[in-house]
Design an enzyme around this catalytic site. Structure first.
Site, PDB file in Angstrom:
ATOM      1  CG  HIS A 117      42.768  -7.623  21.901  1.00 52.02           C
ATOM      2  ND1 HIS A 117      41.490  -8.555  22.765  1.00 52.02           N
ATOM      3  CD2 HIS A 117      43.448  -7.269  23.400  1.00 52.02           C
ATOM      4  CE1 HIS A 117      41.683  -8.534  23.442  1.00 52.02           C
ATOM      5  NE2 HIS A 117      42.671  -8.153  24.110  1.00 52.02           N
ATOM      6  CG  ASP A 163      39.081  -9.392  20.023  1.00 48.30           C
ATOM      7  OD1 ASP A 163      40.124  -8.770  19.704  1.00 48.30           O
ATOM      8  OD2 ASP A 163      39.022  -8.947  21.131  1.00 48.30           O
ATOM      9  CB  SER A 216      43.231 -11.526  26.059  1.00 51.32           C
ATOM     10  OG  SER A 216      42.704 -10.207  26.671  1.00 51.32           O
TER      11      SER A 216
END
Length: 379
Positions: free
Chosen positions: A118, A148, A229
């Site tokens: 993402h 992911d 992230s």
């Protein structure tokens, strides 16, 4: 005959003799008493010395235990060993600029960057900036939206500036163990936070995964913020056990990380073919069972995963029915969706036949099922 004068001399001599004898006896008594007191004091000193020695030994043992528990590695040393392995990832979408974290890894002699899908999905002008401030153009080698995960290559960076991390199995992780996250929250490059493993075997759903669960996720109390992230999740030895990926909005220290086992299982396919097709597929939707649902529906089992819908022509079409409750897979108890998703991800492959243990009404059935392959997330 003695004269009175002689008698007087004799009396004086006797008195002198008695006086001297008294002095001798008194001296002996004093010597004996003093000797006993000295011996008693010596015994007390010996006892005190023994007690002090025991205390010193206990303190030394305690110090040694503390040293072993900390593994002789401080957080400062751990950070110094891996800080140059963390990178800042930036790119541009149609509407905005994006940024996140990533880390350097050596796969069979090929240096790559590992990050979240993402972070880089739909981006252009993708770049990687090292800890020394030098930036380089980046290209996506492979991605798996279902977990992911994306792998990048960078162009033009010299080998001496690329410090890869060590990735180890996440299987030994236990709830309560310390973990460390390093990433770039809000663009604050190389930030470290600490916490513990709150749970393992979780499942989460992200938009990029097309509604499918990301399985076997690590839950951690380590503070994670936007920009973290794609960053490192380390164990107390400084080895990678996960990749930080998601937070729960408005939570107090509740974050999630993709386990390192997922990276190790997929990275070869992602680098060599650009994708991964090892996710098993049931072709059903459902939800967790509990006591209230069991009471309302009149079934005897209060755990498991209840079938809500079945995909036409999918693997379960003609095998399972709506309201069936899956309570086991290959003799492994399935209590909820976390168990189901994690078992499928860790222990099965498409095309494999497994045995489902299913509660249907008042019956418990063992149903063989051949697993399918997930369709693309966009479908």
């Amino acid at each position: 005959m003695f004269s009175s004068k002689d008698a007087t001399k004799t009396s004086v001599s006797m008195l002198m003799l008695l006086f001297v004898a008294g002095l001798l006896v008194g001296g002996l008594l004093m010597f004996y008493v003093n000797s006993q007191q000295v011996n008693s004091l010596n015994d007390r000193v010996d006892n005190l010395q023994a007690s002090v020695s025991n205390l010193q030994g206990f303190q030394n043992a305690t110090y040694q235990n503390i040293t072993l528990l900390q593994n002789e590695t401080s957080l400062a040393d751990l950070y110094a060993n891996v800080r140059d392995s963390v990178v800042l990832i930036q790119g541009q979408t149609d509407s905005k600029g994006v940024q996140g974290s990533g880390f350097i890894y050596d796969f069979a002699g090929q240096i790559v960057i590992i990050t979240n899908y993402h972070v880089v999905a739909g981006t252009t002008n993708l770049s990687v900036t090292l800890s020394n401030g030098k930036g380089y153009s980046a290209t996506i080698l492979g991605s798996d939206p279902y977990v992911d995960l994306s792998i990048l290559s960078i162009e033009g960076a010299s080998a001496e500036n690329l410090k890869p991390v060590t990735i180890v199995s996440s299987s030994p992780l236990r709830v309560g163990e310390p973990v460390i996250a390093i990433g770039n929250p809000y663009g604050l490059v190389g930030s470290l936070t600490t916490g513990v493993v709150s749970a393992t075997g979780r499942s989460i759903v992200e938009d990029s995964a097309g509604g499918f669960s990301i399985a076997n996720v690590i839950q951690t109390s380590t503070p994670i913020n936007p920009g973290n992230s794609g960053g490192l999740l380390l164990n107390s030895l400084g080895n990678v056990v996960g990749i930080t990926t998601a937070i729960v909005t408005d939570s107090q220290g509740l974050g999630f990380a993709i386990p390192s086992n997922t990276i190790l299982r997929e990275i070869a396919d992602l680098i060599q073919t650009g994708s991964y097709h090892g996710h098993s597929y049931l072709g059903v939707t459902g939800g967790d069972m509990n006591y209230a649902i069991a009471t309302q529906t009149g079934v005897s089992v209060t755990y498991g995963w209840k079938i809500v819908s079945i995909v036409r022509d999918g693997p379960c079409d003609g095998k399972l029915k709506v309201n069936d409750i899956i309570i086991g897979m290959n003799d492994q108890i399935i209590k909820n969706n976390d168990d189901l998703a994690s078992y499928l991800e860790e222990n099965t492959l498409p095309g494999q036949t497994i045995d489902l243990l299913v509660v249907r009404g008042t019956e418990t059935l063992k149903i063989p099922l051949t697993l399918g392959t997930r369709p693309p997330p966009s479908s």
